[in-house]
Design an enzyme around this catalytic site. Structure first.
Site, PDB file in Angstrom:
ATOM      1  N   ASP A 268     -23.926  21.385 -30.934  1.00  8.91           N
ATOM      2  CA  ASP A 268     -23.342  20.833 -29.718  1.00  8.91           C
ATOM      3  C   ASP A 268     -22.374  21.849 -29.111  1.00  8.91           C
ATOM      4  OD1 ASP A 268     -21.998  19.350 -27.753  1.00  8.91           O
ATOM      5  OD2 ASP A 268     -22.191  17.496 -28.891  1.00  8.91           O
TER       6      ASP A 268
ATOM      7  N   LYS B  54     -16.712  21.218 -22.234  1.00  8.72           N
ATOM      8  CA  LYS B  54     -15.402  20.999 -21.626  1.00  8.72           C
ATOM      9  C   LYS B  54     -14.304  21.659 -22.465  1.00  8.72           C
ATOM     10  CE  LYS B  54     -16.534  16.650 -19.301  1.00  8.72           C
ATOM     11  NZ  LYS B  54     -16.186  15.215 -19.151  1.00  8.72           N
TER      12      LYS B  54
ATOM     13  N   ASP C 145     -28.197  28.125 -26.608  1.00  6.37           N
ATOM     14  CA  ASP C 145     -28.654  28.409 -25.248  1.00  6.37           C
ATOM     15  C   ASP C 145     -27.486  28.369 -24.258  1.00  6.37           C
ATOM     16  OD1 ASP C 145     -28.616  25.511 -25.738  1.00  6.37           O
ATOM     17  OD2 ASP C 145     -29.264  25.363 -23.652  1.00  6.37           O
TER      18      ASP C 145
END
Length: 219
Positions: A126, A130, A162
């Site tokens: 993940d 933010k 990515d």
């Protein structure tokens, strides 16, 4: 890093409970007692690979199918993904795959022996894009320390993302962590001969650039 003992204990109780049961699931029962991988796999297996966040298992299944002399430990906290992987493992008759459903950001270093893995794979964790959430990213200094301890001398850490900012941040972390070194290139955009997951194929089809960071443990 969690430091509150009460929170740690609650999370430990949570991580030892799962609705899924299998002879191939390695479930910790006692805090402070490490899992003996050599006893958890068939006796002929002496080399081990750890995949953190194995997803639906496409990469691990392909690797295990092509190298049945190596044991693959898959850490994935989402049980439905483990169940999906197990169906494929069973169909192929692979005896060199085991699972753990614990959240490895909580109890990673408590459960596994030092210098046991030949390779650690981290594919597309993940990215927490933010700024206020970046502290939740898997790739942190303390995680690198733990992975370093788990790898054998000369063992490899394979990382892929990515998300460009995450790749750049991880490169920066590695530069400050000289116990991991890169070989020919600091990062690459291709990983020939390595299995591609459904998620990676999807990103490639979208035209996303994939960053591969391979590092080797030195003593």
């Amino acid at each position: 890093m969690l430091v509150n003992p009460e929170i740690q204990e609650k999370l430990w109780k949570f991580t030892t409970k799962t609705s899924y049961q299998s002879d191939y699931l390695l479930q910790p029962n006692e805090r402070g007692k490490k899992i003996d991988l050599k006893k958890s796999f068939p006796g002929e297996i002496q080399n081990f690979v750890l995949e953190l966040g194995s997803g639906w298992g496409e990469v691990a299944i392909e690797l295990a199918k092509n190298d049945r002399q190596t044991g693959y430990l898959l850490m994935e906290k989402k049980v439905n993904r483990i169940i999906h992987t197990e169906k494929h493992r069973k169909t192929l008759g692979l005896e060199n795959i085991r699972y753990m459903t614990v959240n490895f950001q909580w109890f990673f270093d408590e459960l596994l022996e030092k210098e046991i893995f030949d390779q650690v794979i981290i594919n597309f964790p993940d990215p927490w894009p933010k700024k206020k959430h970046r502290k939740n990213r898997l790739m942190q200094v303390d995680m690198l320390e733990q992975i370093y301890d788990l790898l054998k001398p000369g063992g490899q850490l394979l990382f892929a993302t990515d998300y460009g900012p995450y790749a750049r941040r991880t490169i920066s972390l590695f530069r400050k962590f000289p116990k991991f070194v890169w070989d020919k290139k600091e990062y690459e955009f291709e990983r020939p001969g390595f299995p591609i997951s459904f998620f990676e194929a999807e990103k490639r089809n979208e035209g996303k650039r994939i960053y591969y960071l391979n590092r080797t443990k030195i003593t």
